[in-house]
Design a protein around this motif. Structure first.
Motif, PDB file in Angstrom:
ATOM      1  N   THR A 101       0.706  -1.006   0.030  1.00 24.04           N
ATOM      2  CA  THR A 101      -0.370  -0.152   0.637  1.00 24.04           C
ATOM      3  C   THR A 101       0.779   1.333  -0.072  1.00 24.04           C
ATOM      4  N   ILE A 102       2.155   1.169   0.397  1.00 26.65           N
ATOM      5  CA  ILE A 102       3.222   2.577  -0.179  1.00 26.65           C
ATOM      6  C   ILE A 102       2.886   2.644  -1.250  1.00 26.65           C
ATOM      7  N   GLN A 103       2.771   3.817  -1.417  1.00 22.46           N
ATOM      8  CA  GLN A 103       2.986   4.724  -2.536  1.00 22.46           C
ATOM      9  C   GLN A 103       3.392   6.111  -3.228  1.00 22.46           C
ATOM     10  N   LYS A 104       4.478   6.062  -1.909  1.00 17.12           N
ATOM     11  CA  LYS A 104       5.777   6.794  -2.111  1.00 17.12           C
ATOM     12  C   LYS A 104       6.669   6.495  -3.045  1.00 17.12           C
ATOM     13  N   PRO A 105       7.612   7.426  -3.578  1.00 19.24           N
ATOM     14  CA  PRO A 105       8.977   6.503  -4.486  1.00 19.24           C
ATOM     15  C   PRO A 105       9.678   6.076  -3.352  1.00 19.24           C
ATOM     16  N   THR A 106      10.009   4.928  -3.269  1.00 18.27           N
ATOM     17  CA  THR A 106      11.018   3.913  -3.307  1.00 18.27           C
ATOM     18  C   THR A 106      11.694   3.318  -3.722  1.00 18.27           C
ATOM     19  N   LEU A 107      13.201   3.435  -3.240  1.00 21.53           N
ATOM     20  CA  LEU A 107      14.698   3.082  -3.288  1.00 21.53           C
ATOM     21  C   LEU A 107      15.488   2.023  -2.211  1.00 21.53           C
ATOM     22  N   ILE A 108      14.885   1.001  -2.856  1.00 26.50           N
ATOM     23  CA  ILE A 108      15.484  -0.091  -1.922  1.00 26.50           C
ATOM     24  C   ILE A 108      16.964  -0.453  -2.266  1.00 26.50           C
ATOM     25  N   ILE A 109      18.392  -0.483  -1.285  1.00 32.44           N
ATOM     26  CA  ILE A 109      19.033  -0.538  -1.557  1.00 32.44           C
ATOM     27  C   ILE A 109      19.655  -2.009  -1.088  1.00 32.44           C
ATOM     28  N   HIS A 110      20.470  -3.428  -1.159  1.00 36.26           N
ATOM     29  CA  HIS A 110      20.702  -4.132  -0.708  1.00 36.26           C
ATOM     30  C   HIS A 110      22.123  -4.935  -0.572  1.00 36.26           C
ATOM     31  N   GLY A 111      23.091  -5.212  -0.283  1.00 32.92           N
ATOM     32  CA  GLY A 111      23.953  -6.147  -0.652  1.00 32.92           C
ATOM     33  C   GLY A 111      24.016  -7.396  -0.774  1.00 32.92           C
ATOM     34  N   ASN A 112      24.627  -8.133  -1.695  1.00 29.82           N
ATOM     35  CA  ASN A 112      24.164  -9.574  -2.168  1.00 29.82           C
ATOM     36  C   ASN A 112      25.165 -10.784  -1.918  1.00 29.82           C
ATOM     37  N   GLU A 113      25.641  -9.943  -0.884  1.00 27.29           N
ATOM     38  CA  GLU A 113      26.323 -11.068   0.274  1.00 27.29           C
ATOM     39  C   GLU A 113      25.792 -10.169   1.705  1.00 27.29           C
ATOM     40  N   ASP A 114      24.582 -10.344   1.869  1.00 28.33           N
ATOM     41  CA  ASP A 114      24.233 -10.122   3.153  1.00 28.33           C
ATOM     42  C   ASP A 114      23.990 -11.052   4.094  1.00 28.33           C
ATOM     43  N   LYS A 115      24.970 -10.942   5.426  1.00 24.11           N
ATOM     44  CA  LYS A 115      24.452 -12.485   5.770  1.00 24.11           C
ATOM     45  C   LYS A 115      23.650 -12.374   6.859  1.00 24.11           C
ATOM     46  N   LEU A 116      23.740 -11.426   7.583  1.00 26.27           N
ATOM     47  CA  LEU A 116      22.477 -10.568   8.334  1.00 26.27           C
ATOM     48  C   LEU A 116      21.426 -10.919   8.443  1.00 26.27           C
ATOM     49  N   VAL A 117      20.880  -9.745   7.291  1.00 30.48           N
ATOM     50  CA  VAL A 117      19.743  -9.354   6.878  1.00 30.48           C
ATOM     51  C   VAL A 117      19.539 -10.039   5.515  1.00 30.48           C
ATOM     52  N   PRO A 118      19.729 -11.427   4.728  1.00 29.77           N
ATOM     53  CA  PRO A 118      19.856 -11.976   3.661  1.00 29.77           C
ATOM     54  C   PRO A 118      18.940 -11.255   1.581  1.00 29.77           C
ATOM     55  N   TYR A 119      19.867 -11.564   1.352  1.00 24.65           N
ATOM     56  CA  TYR A 119      19.667 -10.103   0.006  1.00 24.65           C
ATOM     57  C   TYR A 119      18.080 -10.485  -0.441  1.00 24.65           C
ATOM     58  N   GLU A 120      17.944 -11.899  -0.426  1.00 23.95           N
ATOM     59  CA  GLU A 120      16.640 -12.402  -0.617  1.00 23.95           C
ATOM     60  C   GLU A 120      15.230 -11.736  -0.387  1.00 23.95           C
ATOM     61  N   ASN A 121      15.282 -10.926   1.112  1.00 27.09           N
ATOM     62  CA  ASN A 121      14.223  -9.634   2.143  1.00 27.09           C
ATOM     63  C   ASN A 121      14.602  -8.923   0.974  1.00 27.09           C
ATOM     64  N   GLY A 122      15.344  -8.404   0.358  1.00 27.16           N
ATOM     65  CA  GLY A 122      15.178  -7.254  -0.671  1.00 27.16           C
ATOM     66  C   GLY A 122      14.440  -6.692  -1.935  1.00 27.16           C
ATOM     67  N   VAL A 123      15.254  -8.669  -2.194  1.00 25.48           N
ATOM     68  CA  VAL A 123      13.634  -8.290  -3.706  1.00 25.48           C
ATOM     69  C   VAL A 123      12.478  -8.843  -3.291  1.00 25.48           C
ATOM     70  N   VAL A 124      11.721  -9.246  -1.852  1.00 27.65           N
ATOM     71  CA  VAL A 124      10.894  -9.169  -1.611  1.00 27.65           C
ATOM     72  C   VAL A 124      10.497  -7.781  -0.965  1.00 27.65           C
ATOM     73  N   LEU A 125      11.004  -7.188  -0.879  1.00 27.01           N
ATOM     74  CA  LEU A 125      10.472  -5.204  -0.735  1.00 27.01           C
ATOM     75  C   LEU A 125      10.823  -4.809  -2.310  1.00 27.01           C
ATOM     76  N   ALA A 126      11.079  -5.059  -2.939  1.00 26.18           N
ATOM     77  CA  ALA A 126      11.354  -4.248  -4.479  1.00 26.18           C
ATOM     78  C   ALA A 126       9.931  -5.312  -4.994  1.00 26.18           C
ATOM     79  N   GLU A 127       9.681  -6.044  -4.576  1.00 27.38           N
ATOM     80  CA  GLU A 127       8.551  -7.117  -5.214  1.00 27.38           C
ATOM     81  C   GLU A 127       7.372  -6.119  -5.115  1.00 27.38           C
ATOM     82  N   LYS A 128       7.091  -6.399  -3.980  1.00 24.54           N
ATOM     83  CA  LYS A 128       6.370  -5.839  -3.145  1.00 24.54           C
ATOM     84  C   LYS A 128       5.475  -4.294  -3.381  1.00 24.54           C
TER      85      LYS A 128
END
Length: 268
Positions: free
Chosen positions: A205-232
């Protein structure tokens, strides 16, 4: 020392530069001092507002339950104290969780949203490895010094290549962290807030312009979480920082600052 009071505690904040407001929200266990690689560059173009989340730095450290929603309320109080009606909001890790909740609860106070190395939580959250989770949980009961613990957690915060080739930059980060080390009870309370975070059924439901940044070697918050955000999040932009771990604001600070400024400039 700028301080505002909210929900019975003091919140410490700073304002740097002039222009459109840009609010930065830091992650788990870290004070606003950990923005030291970002503020000098971003404040050349924007009015940058930083603050210490409850539990860290010069803000209050109550031994009562924390939640991401409560810390979103803290965020609102900081903007009120500075006299800012709406701002661009940039949060990393736990700060990205707070930024999501803030954008959902106060959409009129958000010009645009930048979410770094974070997650929407809930059922779609991709968990880190068991060894990472165990280390994060054990921090509160460790007898190690703050510096020893900071070095012990470096392998889950930075990519292995960066550790091998840029140890001095990690040492600079750690020096900032241990200036105001988090108290054990506050670490547990912030961590519990992160575990309870869940915007997974709302962020579409977020309608604001959004930029998501994620390192693909992130061990603490795995990269796939950034992918999910970008998709949703509708029409979100997604920047993958190749080879970077969780602390991309050190590993790839020039690229991160550049992309943040490019994104913000497009919103003008």
């Amino acid at each position: 020392m700028p301080v505002t009071k909210v929900n019975g505690i003091d919140l410490y904040y700073e304002v740097h530069g002039e222009g459109e407001p840009l609010l930065l929200i830091m992650g788990l266990s870290l004070s606003s001092r950990s923005w030291f690689r970002s503020v000098p560059v971003l404040s050349e173009h924007y009015q940058v507002i930083i603050f210490d989340n409850r539990g860290v730095g010069q803000s209050g450290k109550p031994n009562t339950p924390y939640s991401i929603e409560l810390m979103a309320e803290d965020t609102r109080a900081v903007l009120d104290a500075v006299g800012v009606e709406s701002a661009h909001v940039y949060g990393i890790s736990m700060g990205g969780m707070i930024a999501q909740r803030f954008a959902l609860k106060y959409p009129n106070r958000v010009k645009s949203l930048i979410l770094g190395c974070t997650t929407s939580g809930g059922a779609t959250h991709v968990q880190p490895g068991a060894d990472v989770s165990m280390l994060m949980m054990s921090r509160a009961s460790s007898t190690a010094t703050p510096e020893e613990m900071a070095w012990a957690t470096a392998p889950i915060l930075y990519s292995q290549s960066f550790i091998e080739n840029h140890r001095q930059l990690i040492a600079e980060d750690i020096e900032k962290r241990i200036e105001q080390p988090i108290l054990p009870h506050a670490y547990v309370l912030q961590l519990q807030a992160c575990i309870g975070h869940d915007t997974s059924e709302e962020i579409n439901t977020i309608q604001k312009p959004t930029l998501i940044i994620h390192g693909n070697e992130d061990k603490l918050v795995p990269y796939e979480n950034g992918v999910v955000l970008a998709e949703k999040i509708p029409n979100a932009e997604f920047l993958t920082i190749q080879g970077a771990g969780h602390i991309y604001v050190t590993e790839a600070i020039d690229l991160a600052n550049q992309k943040v400024l490019e994104f913000l400039n497009k919103q003008r």
